[in-house]
Motif scaffolding. Structure first.
Motif, mmCIF file in Angstrom:
data_model
loop_
_atom_site.group_PDB
_atom_site.id
_atom_site.type_symbol
_atom_site.label_atom_id
_atom_site.label_comp_id
_atom_site.label_asym_id
_atom_site.label_seq_id
_atom_site.Cartn_x
_atom_site.Cartn_y
_atom_site.Cartn_z
ATOM 1 N N ARG A 13 0.803 -1.189 -0.165
ATOM 2 C CA ARG A 13 0.140 -0.032 -0.152
ATOM 3 C C ARG A 13 0.827 1.294 -0.052
ATOM 4 N NH1 ARG A 13 -4.248 -0.524 4.773
ATOM 5 N NH2 ARG A 13 -2.580 -0.072 5.801
ATOM 6 N N THR A 14 2.055 1.124 0.575
ATOM 7 C CA THR A 14 2.875 2.299 0.798
ATOM 8 C C THR A 14 3.547 2.700 -0.680
ATOM 9 O OG1 THR A 14 3.639 1.650 2.808
ATOM 10 C CG2 THR A 14 4.854 3.344 1.924
ATOM 11 N N THR A 15 4.015 1.913 -1.601
ATOM 12 C CA THR A 15 4.728 2.066 -2.700
ATOM 13 C C THR A 15 3.697 2.037 -3.954
ATOM 14 O OG1 THR A 15 5.307 -0.182 -3.308
ATOM 15 C CG2 THR A 15 6.749 1.304 -1.986
ATOM 16 N N LYS A 16 2.420 1.570 -3.626
ATOM 17 C CA LYS A 16 1.295 1.332 -4.678
ATOM 18 C C LYS A 16 1.919 0.420 -5.663
ATOM 19 C CE LYS A 16 1.482 5.535 -3.919
ATOM 20 N NZ LYS A 16 2.381 6.249 -3.015
ATOM 21 N N GLY A 17 2.458 -0.595 -5.179
ATOM 22 C CA GLY A 17 3.054 -1.633 -6.068
ATOM 23 C C GLY A 17 2.544 -3.163 -5.749
ATOM 24 N N THR A 18 2.234 -3.808 -6.907
ATOM 25 C CA THR A 18 1.752 -5.127 -6.608
ATOM 26 C C THR A 18 3.017 -6.067 -7.246
ATOM 27 O OG1 THR A 18 -0.393 -4.662 -6.773
ATOM 28 C CG2 THR A 18 0.146 -6.933 -7.437
ATOM 29 N N THR A 19 3.467 -7.073 -6.492
ATOM 30 C CA THR A 19 4.527 -8.006 -6.988
ATOM 31 C C THR A 19 4.186 -9.268 -6.884
ATOM 32 O OG1 THR A 19 6.318 -6.579 -5.845
ATOM 33 C CG2 THR A 19 7.120 -8.632 -6.532
ATOM 34 N N ILE A 20 4.355 -10.134 -8.085
ATOM 35 C CA ILE A 20 4.161 -11.573 -8.193
ATOM 36 C C ILE A 20 5.231 -12.319 -7.843
ATOM 37 C CG2 ILE A 20 3.131 -13.339 -9.792
ATOM 38 C CD1 ILE A 20 1.124 -10.971 -9.305
ATOM 39 N N TYR A 21 5.238 -13.232 -6.944
ATOM 40 C CA TYR A 21 6.309 -14.271 -6.582
ATOM 41 C C TYR A 21 6.091 -15.706 -7.043
ATOM 42 C CZ TYR A 21 7.740 -10.566 -3.266
ATOM 43 O OH TYR A 21 8.079 -9.538 -2.658
ATOM 44 N N GLU A 22 7.001 -16.308 -7.249
ATOM 45 C CA GLU A 22 6.940 -17.810 -7.684
ATOM 46 C C GLU A 22 8.044 -18.738 -6.403
ATOM 47 O OE1 GLU A 22 8.200 -18.346 -11.699
ATOM 48 O OE2 GLU A 22 10.316 -18.328 -11.253
ATOM 49 N N LYS A 23 7.655 -19.903 -6.426
ATOM 50 C CA LYS A 23 8.424 -20.778 -5.652
ATOM 51 C C LYS A 23 9.900 -20.679 -5.890
ATOM 52 C CE LYS A 23 4.898 -23.419 -4.122
ATOM 53 N NZ LYS A 23 4.256 -24.785 -3.994
ATOM 54 N N ASP A 24 10.807 -20.600 -4.945
ATOM 55 C CA ASP A 24 12.202 -20.836 -5.021
ATOM 56 C C ASP A 24 12.336 -22.580 -5.109
ATOM 57 O OD1 ASP A 24 12.128 -21.711 -2.338
ATOM 58 O OD2 ASP A 24 12.856 -19.877 -1.684
ATOM 59 N N TYR B 126 7.835 -19.235 -1.459
ATOM 60 C CA TYR B 126 7.527 -17.791 -2.569
ATOM 61 C C TYR B 126 8.181 -16.716 -1.949
ATOM 62 C CZ TYR B 126 3.276 -20.394 -4.179
ATOM 63 O OH TYR B 126 2.413 -21.266 -4.655
ATOM 64 N N THR B 127 9.609 -16.925 -2.634
ATOM 65 C CA THR B 127 10.605 -15.826 -2.442
ATOM 66 C C THR B 127 11.235 -15.339 -3.667
ATOM 67 O OG1 THR B 127 12.355 -17.370 -2.308
ATOM 68 C CG2 THR B 127 11.229 -16.928 -0.248
ATOM 69 N N VAL B 128 10.706 -15.535 -4.762
ATOM 70 C CA VAL B 128 11.375 -15.197 -6.007
ATOM 71 C C VAL B 128 10.414 -14.181 -6.707
ATOM 72 C CG1 VAL B 128 12.222 -15.874 -8.201
ATOM 73 C CG2 VAL B 128 12.694 -17.231 -6.418
ATOM 74 N N PRO B 129 10.741 -12.764 -6.669
ATOM 75 C CA PRO B 129 9.664 -11.827 -7.390
ATOM 76 C C PRO B 129 10.094 -11.872 -8.826
ATOM 77 C CG PRO B 129 11.538 -10.781 -6.227
ATOM 78 C CD PRO B 129 11.807 -12.045 -5.908
ATOM 79 N N ILE B 130 8.953 -11.936 -9.575
ATOM 80 C CA ILE B 130 9.068 -12.302 -10.872
ATOM 81 C C ILE B 130 8.161 -10.994 -11.945
ATOM 82 C CG2 ILE B 130 9.347 -14.756 -11.145
ATOM 83 C CD1 ILE B 130 6.300 -14.743 -12.095
ATOM 84 N N LYS B 131 7.300 -10.212 -11.277
ATOM 85 C CA LYS B 131 6.662 -9.453 -12.018
ATOM 86 C C LYS B 131 6.344 -8.413 -10.922
ATOM 87 C CE LYS B 131 2.838 -9.226 -15.034
ATOM 88 N NZ LYS B 131 3.628 -8.528 -16.523
ATOM 89 N N ALA B 132 6.387 -6.974 -11.421
ATOM 90 C CA ALA B 132 5.850 -6.027 -10.732
ATOM 91 C C ALA B 132 4.898 -5.024 -11.472
ATOM 92 C CB ALA B 132 7.252 -5.061 -10.519
ATOM 93 N N MET B 133 3.913 -4.686 -10.663
ATOM 94 C CA MET B 133 2.817 -3.780 -11.565
ATOM 95 C C MET B 133 2.393 -2.535 -10.591
ATOM 96 S SD MET B 133 0.265 -6.995 -11.446
ATOM 97 C CE MET B 133 0.668 -8.655 -12.553
ATOM 98 N N VAL B 134 2.258 -1.533 -11.213
ATOM 99 C CA VAL B 134 1.751 -0.240 -10.624
ATOM 100 C C VAL B 134 0.298 -0.600 -10.361
ATOM 101 C CG1 VAL B 134 1.223 1.036 -12.691
ATOM 102 C CG2 VAL B 134 2.018 2.251 -10.389
ATOM 103 N N CYS B 135 -0.179 -0.067 -9.129
ATOM 104 C CA CYS B 135 -1.427 -0.114 -8.679
ATOM 105 C C CYS B 135 -2.041 1.136 -8.064
ATOM 106 C CB CYS B 135 -1.717 -1.495 -7.868
ATOM 107 S SG CYS B 135 -1.193 -1.204 -6.374
#
Length: 174
Positions: A7-18, A23-32
């Motif tokens: 909520r602070t950065t207005k960002g959504t991050t998608i993680y996949e499994k290591d 779920y520690t591997v960030p793979i996609k960032a989205m502005v929201c």
């Protein structure tokens, strides 16, 4: 996948499994655009439903809606009707701000990515932090002179007139 909304950065991050299954591997960032005034609740939730089009508060519509919890959803920016050419430009231009009534607004491309790739039961964590693991992309702004102000330039719909432009972004940014 595992979805985290900051909520602070207005960002959504998608993680996949290591390699250990976490779920520690960030793979996609989205502005929201999360809820103004803390209306997007903190916590961990599991997505229970999806809707191709969903009527939202105020009689507007969102594309590619995925329910997070209660009345809180991921969805595209708002439309006047269930026609992709009726985007409410002001809501699109609010991406990157705390603007919604509690839902997490995204570009059509990002809302569709979640809709298509994250099954019912996907965990969503809403939190507050000063940074994201992957910087959010800069939001696109549809200016007063935009060629197609009522279409989301990211919408993959083949009828989207932005598809005919060079990626559609040069003539819509501020």
């Amino acid at each position: 996948y595992y979805i985290k909304v900051n909520r602070t950065t207005k960002g959504t991050t998608i993680y996949e499994k290591d390699e250990n299954g976490n779920y520690t591997v960030p793979i996609k960032a989205m502005v929201c655009a999360p809820g103004a005034g803390g209306n997007t609740p903190l916590g961990k939730f599991r997505t229970p439903e999806k809707y191709r089009w969903k009527q939202l508060l105020g009689g507007v519509w969102g594309q590619y809606s995925t329910r997070i919890t209660g009345g809180v959803l991921f969805h595209s920016c708002c439309y006047r009707t269930t026609n992709e050419s009726t985007l409410i430009t002001r809501t699109f231009n609010s991406l990157g701000n705390k603007e919604s009534l509690g839902c997490v607004r995204l570009t059509v491309a990002d809302a569709k990515w979640i809709y298509d790739n994250c099954p019912i039961g996907t965990t969503v964590e809403v939190y507050d932090a000063p940074t994201d693991p992957i910087p959010c992309p800069k939001p696109i702004r549809l200016t007063a002179n935009a060629t197609y102000p009522n279409w989301d330039p990211t919408d993959p719909n083949p009828n989207n007139p932005w598809q005919k432009e060079q990626i559609g972004r040069a003539s819509c940014r501020e």
